[in-house]
Design an enzyme around this catalytic site. Structure first.
Site, PDB file in Angstrom:
ATOM      1  N   ARG A  52      39.948  33.972  41.813  1.00 25.54           N
ATOM      2  CA  ARG A  52      39.336  34.537  42.677  1.00 25.54           C
ATOM      3  C   ARG A  52      37.554  35.421  41.670  1.00 25.54           C
ATOM      4  NH1 ARG A  52      39.303  39.632  42.332  1.00 25.54           N
ATOM      5  NH2 ARG A  52      37.966  39.578  43.228  1.00 25.54           N
ATOM      6  N   ALA A  54      33.717  35.131  41.954  1.00 28.05           N
ATOM      7  CA  ALA A  54      32.307  34.811  42.268  1.00 28.05           C
ATOM      8  C   ALA A  54      32.568  33.565  40.996  1.00 28.05           C
ATOM      9  CB  ALA A  54      31.483  35.047  43.091  1.00 28.05           C
ATOM     10  N   ARG A  95      36.461  26.033  47.749  1.00 22.52           N
ATOM     11  CA  ARG A  95      35.753  27.444  48.986  1.00 22.52           C
ATOM     12  C   ARG A  95      33.979  27.504  48.988  1.00 22.52           C
ATOM     13  NH1 ARG A  95      38.020  33.024  47.208  1.00 22.52           N
ATOM     14  NH2 ARG A  95      37.466  33.598  49.083  1.00 22.52           N
ATOM     15  N   GLN A 197      41.830  43.208  47.396  1.00 24.93           N
ATOM     16  CA  GLN A 197      42.104  43.644  45.675  1.00 24.93           C
ATOM     17  C   GLN A 197      41.864  44.076  45.560  1.00 24.93           C
ATOM     18  OE1 GLN A 197      40.422  41.023  48.773  1.00 24.93           O
ATOM     19  NE2 GLN A 197      39.714  39.491  48.249  1.00 24.93           N
ATOM     20  N   ASP A 238      28.852  36.716  45.959  1.00 23.83           N
ATOM     21  CA  ASP A 238      28.987  36.099  45.940  1.00 23.83           C
ATOM     22  C   ASP A 238      28.578  34.892  45.744  1.00 23.83           C
ATOM     23  OD1 ASP A 238      32.232  37.368  46.413  1.00 23.83           O
ATOM     24  OD2 ASP A 238      32.570  35.319  45.914  1.00 23.83           O
ATOM     25  N   ASN A 248      28.799  39.490  50.179  1.00 16.94           N
ATOM     26  CA  ASN A 248      29.792  39.219  49.091  1.00 16.94           C
ATOM     27  C   ASN A 248      31.313  39.782  50.044  1.00 16.94           C
ATOM     28  OD1 ASN A 248      31.049  40.655  46.718  1.00 16.94           O
ATOM     29  ND2 ASN A 248      30.602  43.348  47.663  1.00 16.94           N
TER      30      ASN A 248
HETATM   31  O1  MRU Z   1      37.190  36.130  47.840  1.00 15.26           O
HETATM   32  P1  MRU Z   1      37.387  36.792  46.898  1.00 15.26           P
HETATM   33  O2  MRU Z   1      38.819  37.379  46.379  1.00 15.26           O
HETATM   34  O3  MRU Z   1      37.437  36.014  45.511  1.00 15.26           O
HETATM   35  O4  MRU Z   1      36.460  37.570  46.981  1.00 15.26           O
HETATM   36  C1  MRU Z   1      35.486  38.774  45.622  1.00 15.26           C
HETATM   37  C2  MRU Z   1      34.730  38.621  45.750  1.00 15.26           C
HETATM   38  O5  MRU Z   1      34.095  39.413  46.766  1.00 15.26           O
HETATM   39  C3  MRU Z   1      34.345  39.705  45.269  1.00 15.26           C
HETATM   40  O6  MRU Z   1      33.433  40.833  45.368  1.00 15.26           O
HETATM   41  C4  MRU Z   1      32.702  39.086  44.489  1.00 15.26           C
HETATM   42  O7  MRU Z   1      33.294  37.096  44.452  1.00 15.26           O
HETATM   43  C5  MRU Z   1      32.335  39.388  42.774  1.00 15.26           C
HETATM   44  S1  MRU Z   1      33.224  39.405  42.155  1.00 15.26           S
HETATM   45  C6  MRU Z   1      32.595  39.392  40.337  1.00 15.26           C
END
Ligand code: MRU
Length: 344
Positions: A52, A54, A95, A197, A238, A248
């Site tokens: 997970r 981005a 996604r 997270q 993201d 995000n």
């Molecule tokens: O749902 P996720 O865990 O994939 O979401 C991740 C985020 O929102 C992060 O802040 C974003 O991808 C930046 S990662 C460098």
């Protein structure tokens, strides 16, 4: 760039014939890797959030395309390009919000359109380069973000925008890593409901580097800001629209609204691959809705009850609430003024 040196525990490891993925659903209790040698596996790893974040999603997808080329070209199937094309489409459905996925797939698609003979080394090299470039970008952003912070600051981050979410080092956590070496005072991490997270990944990742972080409940953020003990919110992204609006992890928008009320600055850290130059504003960003079971108490699941859950997993923070967007191509202060188009 030595990818192995970028992180003690890596989210992704390319073996040359397969992709090893650290199962982030099991952290911090267990460190488990799954190994994939086909696209279906890689797409499933993204859908299920074993991998997970981005940039990491984009890198995994690039390696997924390599596996597809290896399988279909090696089987000497005349129509290998069509098969790889189908696999690219499969990965694109994994996604919807992180634009790095589509950015990486577009790069692989370009190669597919150009390459005729001996494609396997060409695709391998391209994916390895995407991975290495991401780490390099993170390290540059880490220094630029740390310059912006100065010394003795207290910061809060949200979600996990660290080595686990990228090729290595991290975006928001890259800045925190670099700033910590320069005397960053205090690091808070929000737990990041519902997937946690922050609570499961960010504090664990920082602990691997002996960087102390203090976990707070998401609902404690306003009170922390009110206490006067916070200077900056630092997050990843993201997808960033041309006008500087930022999608995000859900909860980023609330933090930015609260930050305005308390005169706290907001830094977004993301590589240029996270900017979607094709969209004018955040209104055009598709927000992923995940299964309500990620939120519901187990006793409500499938019991036919009237209880349901609404589970958008990203939100959009308008550029007007952002103090700075840090990219590897430079820092954009007050992005509301001119957006980020000039970084293209
Ligand atoms: O749902 P996720 O865990 O994939 O979401 C991740 C985020 O929102 C992060 O802040 C974003 O991808 C930046 S990662 C460098």
């Amino acid at each position: 760039m030595n990818i192995k040196n970028a992180l003690k525990v890596q989210a992704l490891e390319w073996t040359g014939v397969s992709l090893k993925v650290l199962d982030q659903r099991a952290l911090p209790e267990q460190i488990m890797f799954d190994e994939y040698s086909d696209v279906t596996g890689v797409a499933e790893a993204i859908v299920s959030m074993r991998v997970r974040g981005a940039p990491a999603i984009g890198i995994a997808a690039a390696y997924g395309v390599v596996l597809s080329v290896m399988r279909h070209y090696s089987n000497s199937e005349g129509n290998w390009k069509n098969k790889v094309q189908n696999d690219i489409q499969k990965l694109a459905k994994s996604r919807p919000t992180a634009v790095n996925l589509f950015w990486a797939l577009a790069k692989m698609q370009e190669l597919l359109d150009q390459t005729t003979n001996n494609p396997i080394p060409v695709f391998k090299q391209a994916a390895i380069q995407i991975h290495a470039d991401d780490i390099k970008a993170n390290q540059i952003m880490g220094e630029l973000g740390a310059d912006l912070l100065g010394e003795q600051q207290a910061v809060m981050t949200h979600c996990n925008a660290g080595a686990l979410a990228t090729g290595g080092y991290g975006t928001a956590l890259g800045v925190i890593r670099s700033a910590y070496k320069r005397g960053l005072n205090k690091i808070y991490a929000g737990e990041t409901r519902p997937w946690l997270q922050g609570a499961r990944l960010t504090v664990w990742e920082l602990a691997q580097d002996n960087i102390p972080a203090t976990l707070i409940a998401d609902s404690a953020a306003a009170w922390l800001m009110k206490s006067g003990q916070l200077d900056w919110i630092i997050v990843g992204a993201d997808r960033i629209a041309a006008n500087g609006d930022v999608a995000n992890k859900i909860g980023t928008y609330s933090l930015a609204v609260l930050a305005k009320q308390h005169a706290i600055k907001v830094m977004v850290v993301a590589p240029v691959s996270t900017i979607d130059f094709a969209i004018e504003s955040g209104d055009d960003i598709k927000i992923e809705q995940r299964n309500q079971n990620e939120l519901l108490a187990a006793c409500y699941i499938n019991d036919g009850s009237v209880v349901s859950a609404w589970n958008p997993v990203f939100d959009v923070t308008p550029a007007s609430l952002i103090t700075a967007i840090v990219t590897e191509k430079g820092v954009v202060l007050q992005p509301v003024e001119n957006g980020v188009k000039h970084l293209q």
